[in-house]
Design a protein around this motif. Structure first.
Motif, PDB file in Angstrom:
ATOM      1  N   MET A   1     -61.231-111.804  21.744  1.00  0.00           N
ATOM      2  CA  MET A   1     -59.942-112.371  21.307  1.00  0.00           C
ATOM      3  C   MET A   1     -58.980-111.244  22.117  1.00  0.00           C
ATOM      4  N   LEU A   2     -58.299-111.605  22.827  1.00  0.00           N
ATOM      5  CA  LEU A   2     -56.913-110.675  23.735  1.00  0.00           C
ATOM      6  C   LEU A   2     -55.668-110.868  23.028  1.00  0.00           C
ATOM      7  N   THR A   3     -54.960-109.873  22.758  1.00  0.00           N
ATOM      8  CA  THR A   3     -53.486-109.994  22.339  1.00  0.00           C
ATOM      9  C   THR A   3     -52.583-109.559  23.580  1.00  0.00           C
ATOM     10  N   PHE A   4     -51.529-110.249  23.420  1.00  0.00           N
ATOM     11  CA  PHE A   4     -50.542-110.118  24.628  1.00  0.00           C
ATOM     12  C   PHE A   4     -49.195-109.749  24.109  1.00  0.00           C
ATOM     13  N   ILE A   5     -48.488-108.700  24.514  1.00  0.00           N
ATOM     14  CA  ILE A   5     -47.140-108.383  24.053  1.00  0.00           C
ATOM     15  C   ILE A   5     -46.376-107.946  25.245  1.00  0.00           C
ATOM     16  N   SER A   6     -45.177-108.093  25.021  1.00  0.00           N
ATOM     17  CA  SER A   6     -43.875-107.973  26.146  1.00  0.00           C
ATOM     18  C   SER A   6     -43.929-106.287  26.363  1.00  0.00           C
ATOM     19  N   CYS A   7     -43.541-105.886  27.573  1.00  0.00           N
ATOM     20  CA  CYS A   7     -43.015-104.534  27.692  1.00  0.00           C
ATOM     21  C   CYS A   7     -41.615-104.572  26.914  1.00  0.00           C
ATOM     22  N   ALA A   8     -40.903-103.203  26.894  1.00  0.00           N
ATOM     23  CA  ALA A   8     -39.687-102.904  26.299  1.00  0.00           C
ATOM     24  C   ALA A   8     -38.761-102.460  27.423  1.00  0.00           C
ATOM     25  N   LYS A   9     -37.586-102.555  27.260  1.00  0.00           N
ATOM     26  CA  LYS A   9     -36.443-102.247  27.864  1.00  0.00           C
ATOM     27  C   LYS A   9     -36.431-100.696  28.132  1.00  0.00           C
ATOM     28  N   THR A  10     -36.445-100.080  26.929  1.00  0.00           N
ATOM     29  CA  THR A  10     -36.382 -98.614  26.645  1.00  0.00           C
ATOM     30  C   THR A  10     -37.739 -98.052  26.797  1.00  0.00           C
ATOM     31  N   MET A  11     -37.657 -96.829  27.285  1.00  0.00           N
ATOM     32  CA  MET A  11     -38.908 -95.967  27.393  1.00  0.00           C
ATOM     33  C   MET A  11     -38.514 -94.605  27.260  1.00  0.00           C
ATOM     34  N   ALA A  12     -39.612 -93.868  26.826  1.00  0.00           N
ATOM     35  CA  ALA A  12     -39.582 -92.209  26.580  1.00  0.00           C
ATOM     36  C   ALA A  12     -39.510 -91.795  27.990  1.00  0.00           C
ATOM     37  N   SER A  13     -39.055 -90.468  28.035  1.00  0.00           N
ATOM     38  CA  SER A  13     -39.103 -89.570  29.392  1.00  0.00           C
ATOM     39  C   SER A  13     -40.391 -88.808  29.351  1.00  0.00           C
ATOM     40  N   ARG A  14     -41.117 -88.746  27.990  1.00  0.00           N
ATOM     41  CA  ARG A  14     -42.239 -88.100  27.968  1.00  0.00           C
ATOM     42  C   ARG A  14     -43.185 -88.276  26.716  1.00  0.00           C
ATOM     43  N   SER A  15     -44.254 -88.110  26.504  1.00  0.00           N
ATOM     44  CA  SER A  15     -44.908 -88.344  25.491  1.00  0.00           C
ATOM     45  C   SER A  15     -46.097 -87.271  25.053  1.00  0.00           C
ATOM     46  N   SER A  16     -45.832 -87.057  23.682  1.00  0.00           N
ATOM     47  CA  SER A  16     -46.727 -85.932  23.058  1.00  0.00           C
ATOM     48  C   SER A  16     -47.713 -86.415  22.350  1.00  0.00           C
ATOM     49  N   VAL A  17     -47.942 -87.934  22.343  1.00  0.00           N
ATOM     50  CA  VAL A  17     -48.921 -88.403  21.714  1.00  0.00           C
ATOM     51  C   VAL A  17     -50.649 -88.053  22.275  1.00  0.00           C
ATOM     52  N   ALA A  18     -51.630 -87.573  21.487  1.00  0.00           N
ATOM     53  CA  ALA A  18     -52.894 -87.332  22.268  1.00  0.00           C
ATOM     54  C   ALA A  18     -53.646 -88.666  22.259  1.00  0.00           C
ATOM     55  N   VAL A  19     -54.041 -88.808  23.586  1.00  0.00           N
ATOM     56  CA  VAL A  19     -54.772 -90.002  23.797  1.00  0.00           C
ATOM     57  C   VAL A  19     -56.204 -89.639  24.385  1.00  0.00           C
ATOM     58  N   PRO A  20     -57.345 -90.395  24.229  1.00  0.00           N
ATOM     59  CA  PRO A  20     -58.509 -89.960  24.723  1.00  0.00           C
ATOM     60  C   PRO A  20     -58.511 -89.791  26.458  1.00  0.00           C
ATOM     61  N   GLU A  21     -57.821 -90.579  27.086  1.00  0.00           N
ATOM     62  CA  GLU A  21     -57.584 -90.692  28.449  1.00  0.00           C
ATOM     63  C   GLU A  21     -56.628 -91.363  28.799  1.00  0.00           C
ATOM     64  N   VAL A  22     -56.132 -90.932  30.368  1.00  0.00           N
ATOM     65  CA  VAL A  22     -54.986 -92.015  30.967  1.00  0.00           C
ATOM     66  C   VAL A  22     -55.488 -92.656  32.128  1.00  0.00           C
ATOM     67  N   THR A  23     -55.473 -93.983  32.150  1.00  0.00           N
ATOM     68  CA  THR A  23     -56.503 -94.782  33.115  1.00  0.00           C
ATOM     69  C   THR A  23     -55.495 -95.241  34.162  1.00  0.00           C
ATOM     70  N   ILE A  24     -55.924 -95.914  35.365  1.00  0.00           N
ATOM     71  CA  ILE A  24     -54.901 -96.197  36.378  1.00  0.00           C
ATOM     72  C   ILE A  24     -54.814 -97.743  36.180  1.00  0.00           C
ATOM     73  N   PRO A  25     -53.508 -98.222  36.396  1.00  0.00           N
ATOM     74  CA  PRO A  25     -53.222 -99.391  36.385  1.00  0.00           C
ATOM     75  C   PRO A  25     -53.776-100.435  37.326  1.00  0.00           C
ATOM     76  N   LYS A  26     -54.230-101.459  36.906  1.00  0.00           N
ATOM     77  CA  LYS A  26     -54.811-102.587  38.011  1.00  0.00           C
ATOM     78  C   LYS A  26     -53.738-102.735  39.300  1.00  0.00           C
ATOM     79  N   PHE A  27     -52.621-102.464  38.849  1.00  0.00           N
ATOM     80  CA  PHE A  27     -51.754-103.084  40.127  1.00  0.00           C
ATOM     81  C   PHE A  27     -50.735-101.981  40.284  1.00  0.00           C
TER      82      PHE A  27
END
Length: 256
Positions: A1-27
């Motif tokens: 099952m795949l879930t699909f959500i919309s982007c948001a108009k507002t965005m952070a200028s930086r993020s301090s959330v620890a993530v396991p990795e940052v991947t490269i977008p398909k496009f």
């Protein structure tokens, strides 16, 4: 099952959330091309193009101007957007396993990047689906993305069992050949409404918050079967079984 959500108009200028990795977008290549085209517009034109005030236009003029700067570090998409949906998803308390589950089972629309996985690295921007870029032949971003995204999106859904949970806003369908999507996979659309004045009404902020909460529910509970979505409830929103159908789930707040 795949879930699909919309982007948001507002965005952070930086993020301090620890993530396991940052991947490269398909496009990513297409996103850079789009950003370079947008960087050619002066702030007053961006104000009209994006239908924003002068301050937001100036901010996004700088964003596009600095888009390819080495100092402009990409952020994981799930942490970059700051709208109501993403606030309720609350990725800052995700475990490593949560992030990797989301990476496989959640997709996010983007008028700049097309379609994103949660850990795909993106840079701050603002763009609308009806923007028409001259170097794209003057077609809207909706029409630009449709031939690029449709087959890819369908294949992503099929990889996860052929079922799509559509938690995106209605306009996001226009990024795809939606008739083909519905023909080739099963699309389940939850709806969140409130009884008000004797009738059901959609309150946008409630709907956005519920979409975020349901996406979080799916990720945290590793929901794999559509039937299990019926167990979702939040702040008085409960399944209204009488108003459900095979591909439509109605969640209603009876006493707002």
């Amino acid at each position: 099952m795949l879930t699909f959500i919309s982007c948001a108009k507002t965005m952070a200028s930086r993020s301090s959330v620890a993530v396991p990795e940052v991947t490269i977008p398909k496009f990513e290549r297409e996103a850079v091309e789009n950003a370079l085209e947008m960087s050619q517009y002066p702030a007053p034109e961006l104000e009209k193009l994006l239908r924003v005030n002068a301050k937001i236009a100036a901010e996004n003029r700088l964003r596009y101007h600095d888009f390819c700067s080495a100092d402009n570090r990409p952020m994981p998409a799930i942490c970059a957007y700051t709208g109501a949906v993403f606030k309720r998803i609350l990725p800052k308390d995700f475990t490593v396993d949560d992030f990797y589950y989301a990476q496989e089972h959640l997709r996010i629309t983007s008028f700049l990047y097309g379609l994103l996985r949660p850990l795909d690295g993106i840079k701050p921007y603002r763009l609308e689906g009806d923007v028409r870029l001259p170097e794209k032949g003057g077609v809207s971003m909706f029409d630009y993305w449709k031939p690029l995204l449709t087959d890819y999106f369908i294949s992503e859904i099929k990889k996860q069992g052929g079922v799509l949970v559509n938690l995106a806003s209605g306009e996001m369908k226009d990024l795809f050949d939606w008739k083909r999507v519905e023909q080739e996979v099963r699309v389940i659309t939850p709806e969140f409404q409130v009884w008000k004045g004797g009738q059901l009404k959609t309150i946008v902020i409630y709907a956005k918050m519920c979409r975020g909460e349901m996406a979080r529910f799916i990720i945290k509970h590793r929901i794999e079967h559509p039937e299990d979505l019926k167990a979702f409830s939040w702040e008085g929103f409960e399944l209204d079984a009488e108003k459900c159908s095979e591909n439509h789930l109605q969640f209603t707040l009876l006493n707002p």
